[in-house]
Design a protein around this motif. Structure first.
Motif, mmCIF file in Angstrom:
data_model
loop_
_atom_site.group_PDB
_atom_site.id
_atom_site.type_symbol
_atom_site.label_atom_id
_atom_site.label_comp_id
_atom_site.label_asym_id
_atom_site.label_seq_id
_atom_site.Cartn_x
_atom_site.Cartn_y
_atom_site.Cartn_z
ATOM 1 N N ILE A 60 0.853 -1.184 0.000
ATOM 2 C CA ILE A 60 0.000 0.000 0.000
ATOM 3 C C ILE A 60 0.889 1.233 0.000
ATOM 4 O O ILE A 60 1.703 1.402 0.906
ATOM 5 C CB ILE A 60 -0.896 0.034 1.240
ATOM 6 C CG1 ILE A 60 -1.854 -1.155 1.223
ATOM 7 C CG2 ILE A 60 -1.684 1.336 1.291
ATOM 8 C CD1 ILE A 60 -2.664 -1.274 2.480
ATOM 9 N N ASN A 107 2.393 4.728 0.654
ATOM 10 C CA ASN A 107 2.283 5.608 1.808
ATOM 11 C C ASN A 107 1.838 7.001 1.364
ATOM 12 O O ASN A 107 2.542 7.707 0.651
ATOM 13 C CB ASN A 107 3.636 5.694 2.516
ATOM 14 C CG ASN A 107 3.543 6.547 3.755
ATOM 15 O OD1 ASN A 107 2.986 7.622 3.728
ATOM 16 N ND2 ASN A 107 4.081 6.049 4.840
ATOM 17 N N ASN A 108 0.646 7.347 1.818
ATOM 18 C CA ASN A 108 0.066 8.610 1.380
ATOM 19 C C ASN A 108 0.824 9.835 1.863
ATOM 20 O O ASN A 108 0.834 10.863 1.204
ATOM 21 C CB ASN A 108 -1.379 8.705 1.850
ATOM 22 C CG ASN A 108 -2.326 8.565 0.696
ATOM 23 O OD1 ASN A 108 -2.046 9.054 -0.400
ATOM 24 N ND2 ASN A 108 -3.435 7.911 0.918
ATOM 25 N N SER A 109 1.410 9.731 3.020
ATOM 26 C CA SER A 109 2.158 10.879 3.521
ATOM 27 C C SER A 109 3.316 11.202 2.590
ATOM 28 O O SER A 109 3.550 12.349 2.237
ATOM 29 C CB SER A 109 2.683 10.603 4.928
ATOM 30 O OG SER A 109 1.602 10.581 5.824
ATOM 31 N N ALA A 110 4.021 10.160 2.207
ATOM 32 C CA ALA A 110 5.142 10.361 1.298
ATOM 33 C C ALA A 110 4.652 10.924 -0.030
ATOM 34 O O ALA A 110 5.266 11.796 -0.630
ATOM 35 C CB ALA A 110 5.875 9.044 1.082
ATOM 36 N N ASN A 114 4.335 12.846 9.520
ATOM 37 C CA ASN A 114 3.880 11.461 9.570
ATOM 38 C C ASN A 114 4.889 10.506 8.960
ATOM 39 O O ASN A 114 4.953 9.337 9.319
ATOM 40 C CB ASN A 114 2.538 11.336 8.836
ATOM 41 C CG ASN A 114 1.417 11.998 9.595
ATOM 42 O OD1 ASN A 114 1.424 12.026 10.829
ATOM 43 N ND2 ASN A 114 0.459 12.555 8.870
ATOM 44 N N LEU A 115 5.615 11.035 8.023
ATOM 45 C CA LEU A 115 6.598 10.199 7.349
ATOM 46 C C LEU A 115 7.693 9.752 8.317
ATOM 47 O O LEU A 115 8.172 8.633 8.264
ATOM 48 C CB LEU A 115 7.211 11.010 6.207
ATOM 49 C CG LEU A 115 7.864 10.233 5.075
ATOM 50 C CD1 LEU A 115 6.881 9.228 4.517
ATOM 51 C CD2 LEU A 115 8.300 11.205 3.991
ATOM 52 N N LYS A 117 -5.222 1.582 4.771
ATOM 53 C CA LYS A 117 -4.604 2.728 4.113
ATOM 54 C C LYS A 117 -4.300 3.841 5.086
ATOM 55 O O LYS A 117 -3.218 4.422 5.077
ATOM 56 C CB LYS A 117 -5.544 3.281 3.031
ATOM 57 C CG LYS A 117 -5.284 2.676 1.683
ATOM 58 C CD LYS A 117 -6.115 3.371 0.627
ATOM 59 C CE LYS A 117 -6.381 2.406 -0.508
ATOM 60 N NZ LYS A 117 -7.559 2.734 -1.282
ATOM 61 N N LYS A 156 -1.384 3.391 7.371
ATOM 62 C CA LYS A 156 -0.118 3.664 6.692
ATOM 63 C C LYS A 156 0.155 5.156 6.623
ATOM 64 O O LYS A 156 1.281 5.617 6.763
ATOM 65 C CB LYS A 156 -0.203 3.113 5.272
ATOM 66 C CG LYS A 156 0.150 1.675 5.172
ATOM 67 C CD LYS A 156 1.350 1.538 4.275
ATOM 68 C CE LYS A 156 1.944 0.164 4.423
ATOM 69 N NZ LYS A 156 3.056 -0.030 3.507
ATOM 70 N N GLU A 157 -0.889 5.880 6.335
ATOM 71 C CA GLU A 157 -0.720 7.300 6.080
ATOM 72 C C GLU A 157 -0.412 8.070 7.358
ATOM 73 O O GLU A 157 0.547 8.822 7.428
ATOM 74 C CB GLU A 157 -1.992 7.832 5.430
ATOM 75 C CG GLU A 157 -1.908 9.291 5.097
ATOM 76 C CD GLU A 157 -3.132 9.742 4.329
ATOM 77 O OE1 GLU A 157 -3.858 8.875 3.820
ATOM 78 O OE2 GLU A 157 -3.354 10.958 4.254
ATOM 79 N N LYS A 158 -1.255 7.883 8.331
ATOM 80 C CA LYS A 158 -1.044 8.549 9.606
ATOM 81 C C LYS A 158 -0.319 7.563 10.509
ATOM 82 O O LYS A 158 -0.213 6.395 10.203
ATOM 83 C CB LYS A 158 -2.390 8.896 10.230
ATOM 84 C CG LYS A 158 -3.342 9.553 9.294
ATOM 85 C CD LYS A 158 -3.132 11.035 9.329
ATOM 86 C CE LYS A 158 -4.061 11.693 8.338
ATOM 87 N NZ LYS A 158 -4.053 13.122 8.445
ATOM 88 N N ARG A 159 0.119 8.064 11.628
ATOM 89 C CA ARG A 159 0.677 7.114 12.584
ATOM 90 C C ARG A 159 -0.346 6.833 13.663
ATOM 91 O O ARG A 159 -0.151 7.171 14.823
ATOM 92 C CB ARG A 159 1.954 7.675 13.204
ATOM 93 C CG ARG A 159 3.064 7.823 12.232
ATOM 94 C CD ARG A 159 3.393 6.506 11.572
ATOM 95 N NE ARG A 159 4.536 6.674 10.668
ATOM 96 C CZ ARG A 159 5.027 5.692 9.928
ATOM 97 N NH1 ARG A 159 4.457 4.511 9.968
ATOM 98 N NH2 ARG A 159 6.049 5.912 9.149
#
Lengths: 350, 350
Positions: A48, A50-53, B55-56, B111, B114-117
DNA sequence: TTGTACGCGTTATCAT
DNA sequence: ATGATAACGCGTACAA
């Protein structure tokens, strides 16, 4: 548990990361076979992105946000449903944000614009007077929805707003009550802040009375209580109780929101009033439930569906440069239902 | 417009980026003076940290998400209010996610993890049978809220759930109706999928009838229509109309959700039935509005406040390792109000 | 068509 | 207490 990144996928497939990137982003310059192979391994390994990246790099996101102040208001959830559907049609994704009534929506908007690559924002609820300076910080177009009138001092070139003219529509309702012969019209009004929706509707009430040379009786104006949701049924109930206990004479009750009216209907009924034969009751908003309760509620029906559709359409148009900012006023409908009747049919009270 | 980054702020203040980072994240190892100076320039230049970048890098976020399936359900917004308040108390931030009824909540959850922590997730609505494999992919603890019973084949060690026993509570309601002398009890039931909330409540209805040796009459079971919200008032209205037109004899109507019951009340009233003197009406959920309508609705009141509080508390406890996953069943309350009465008070119909 | 390498803005690590 | 620097995971210019 193993959480593969784009690098892992690339390594597994024996290709470069950019090729994987191209595969997942539907870029044209890629061999159909390689793409398929990559997509398969992605599925296999449960990769999946990584949306942040992504957000960090991306310029473009095909996403907007809706910032709702007071999600429990059924009026807003009704709007939200339509907005979501419209976004799906346009293949835009939608970020839903909820804020407390004491937070500043523009501050929150600013943050989320930074975080995501939003193309626009819809504000639902809240607003009334933000400084130009603050609005200038919002780098994407935004629309204040369900807001019919904005303070004069705001720079209208900076934003759009869509809504009904609360003051005028409110006046319409009260004029209707007057036309039924009502003179002693109590009003239950929420949010006493200046320029709030509640105040606008109160002003409409006063306009109507003045227009028909009926004296405005301050003892018939009942503000809702603080601390329990200004537009809640409970507040309508409590405030109506106060009205009843006040001993004031009234033949009609106008609550500036349907939820308040529903609360009031119970208080009135418990006190022995029959609606509408003893007292007429009117609301404002036109939420779903108003049509199903017994008696159904005479109210100002805001064109929820049209407003929501127009809000999203306008925002998309501004994003794509098709239109400038607009300030659109919708006509609301005086929905006469069962909760109101001629005063002459009513038993005199007090 | 100039959008300063952490580097800009560092340069302006003549310090390193890490010092700025320490300032904004309340790290202990920092001189009070430098911190103040930094905070001032941050304010002056309107610097806002980029959350995606954060977040990354970040491991830790003090944030959870609520994933709501069907935000227009007032039952959920009521829960949401409480959950939000609890999160604020704990200084956790809350991400609100809404999904369509046809999306898979677990996929969406994956999803966003993954995006947020995120440290945890609360599911509101939806669920019924997810494969262990899929749930395994959720790397943070999660709680299914307002879910009283889960399919046997699910591994209970992997998740928590909190809710009422829909089948049992439904049976309770129908037994109450039977105790009033009702035998011909029509039911309006939503969501015919296996193991759905609607089905559980239907089973409870059947349990009660069987227990009291009343024959189950399939002609009195009315499923809601597809395509217009299975728990909407409109659907309750339409389905009740079908019931009335069917010509079946009934002395009570039990709708498996309050919203449906409210819709039904209008259909019944329009058809000339008085509630409860001609026909008793019962709902399920105990949403706010049920207490204010006239007549107020006899219903199964789910302990919204307690459930919401317990849901968040449990999630936090699991996050901090204080507790294992739990499966908590709340007792719901049979709330007898004005919409039901003894069958002998009722005029015979058909 | 594909791969390499850089940088997005931030935090964490390790020096100093 | 503070600063330099290496990641974080990804998109993209550029080279091949």
């Amino acid at each position: 548990m193993f959480e593969p990144t784009i690098k892992d996928i690339a390594k597994i497939c024996g290709v470069g990361v950019s090729t994987v990137s191209r595969a997942i982003n539907n870029h044209p310059d890629i061999n159909a076979e390689t793409k398929e192979k990559i997509m398969n391994t992605i599925k296999e390994y449960g990769y999946i992105p990584n949306n942040s990246a992504r957000n960090l790099k991306r310029v473009d996101a095909k996403a907007i946000a809706v910032l709702v102040k007071g999600i429990s208001n059924p009026f807003f959830t009704d709007m939200l449903k339509v907005i979501e559907a419209e976004c799906n049609k346009k293949h835009y994704s939608l970020e839903l944000l909820h804020i407390e009534s004491d937070e500043d929506e523009v501050d929150v908007a600013q943050k989320v614009i930074k975080e995501k690559r939003l193309r626009g924002i819809i504000f639902l609820g809240g607003l009334f007077s933000h400084s130009d300076e603050k609005l200038k910080k919002l780098t994407v177009p935004f629309v204040f929805s369900t807001v019919g009138s904005v303070p004069e001092n705001m720079n209208k070139k900076m934003f759009s707003n869509i809504g009904v003219d609360d003051r005028k529509e409110s006046e319409k309702m009260v004029e209707y009550l007057i036309s039924l012969g009502h003179k002693d019209i109590a009003i239950i009004v929420a949010e006493q802040e200046e320029k709030s929706i509640g105040m606008l509707r109160l002003e409409g009430y006063q306009d109507a009375l003045r227009k028909h040379n009926i004296e405005i009786n301050p003892a018939l104006i009942f503000p809702t209580e603080d601390g329990i949701g200004h537009f809640s049924m409970e507040n309508g109930y409590r405030t109506a109780k106060k009205l009843i206990e006040s001993g004031q004479r009234f033949t009609a009750v106008y609550a500036v929101a349907d939820a308040l009216a529903i609360g009031a209907s119970r208080a009135l009924t418990e006190a022995g009033y029959r609606i509408p034969s003893d007292v007429s009751l009117a609301g404002y908003d036109g939420i779903d439930v108003s049509n199903y309760i017994i008696p159904s509620l005479t109210t100002i029906r805001q064109p929820i569906e049209e407003m929501a559709k127009d809000t999203t359409k306008l925002l998309f148009d501004i994003i794509s440069g098709k239109r400038e900012h607009q300030h659109i006023i919708f006509e609301a409908e005086l929905l006469v239902q069962e909760s109101t009747c001629q005063v002459c049919c009513q038993t005199a009270i007090n």
